[in-house]
Write a protein that holds these residues in place. Sequence first.
Motif, PDB file in Angstrom:
ATOM      1  N   GLU A 136     -13.044  -8.928  -3.279  1.00 29.58           N
ATOM      2  CA  GLU A 136     -12.737  -9.202  -4.690  1.00 29.58           C
ATOM      3  C   GLU A 136     -12.238  -7.899  -5.303  1.00 29.58           C
ATOM      4  O   GLU A 136     -12.929  -6.884  -5.243  1.00 29.58           O
ATOM      5  N   GLN A 142     -11.235  -5.649  -8.483  1.00 26.30           N
ATOM      6  CA  GLN A 142     -11.522  -5.530  -9.913  1.00 26.30           C
ATOM      7  C   GLN A 142     -10.936  -4.226 -10.415  1.00 26.30           C
ATOM      8  O   GLN A 142     -10.752  -3.290  -9.666  1.00 26.30           O
ATOM      9  N   THR A 175      -7.232  -8.110 -10.859  1.00 25.93           N
ATOM     10  CA  THR A 175      -8.362  -8.994 -10.560  1.00 25.93           C
ATOM     11  C   THR A 175      -7.849 -10.110  -9.663  1.00 25.93           C
ATOM     12  O   THR A 175      -7.129 -10.992 -10.127  1.00 25.93           O
TER      13      THR A 175
END
Length: 194
Positions: A60, A62, A66
Amino acid sequence: MAEVLQVEKRDLLGSANSRRLRNSGRVPAVLYGHKQDTEHLAISQADAESIVRHHAKIVELQGAVTETALVSSLQWDPLGIEILHVDLQRVDLSEKVEVKVPIRFRGEPVGARHGGIVVENVHEVEIRCSAVTIPEYVVLTVLDVDAGENRSAGDITLPEGVELLTPVETVVYTIEIPKGAKDAGTGEEGEAGE
């Protein structure tokens, strides 16, 4: 659960700028796929090492971006010590992806107990599965492999929903009969014949 990477965009490209980036404790990365623009990113050296340590396939992102991404490849220095670059591919968690995963060989083969030589011909196979179900590894049980026998990719135990892309006939594990054992056997027969 996916590994979380903090990313920042990088505008300065090229090998000299990549070297400066690595000297500052960050690793250059690129994010591509899904017919979107390629993003040039930087992640911390610690995050890059965490990908390796946890065998992360899905991450993921960030920070500046995103996204959910597949770790497509890692580029290492010539000694295999430092990560030089990370390739990330955008992924939809519901879509199927093609990845390579390591093979874990389970059990002590009977052929090895009888003096055979274990040869692991292949250490990973290519599979297709949904992005959220990528296994960390696949298992091949080798307990019943005797000297002179082998096992192929088709003998690997696959989790549900995982499709093997490596040809099923690919030999991944062999127990070879030692050369001395073959020669000793033929030598005795030869002497007996004379």
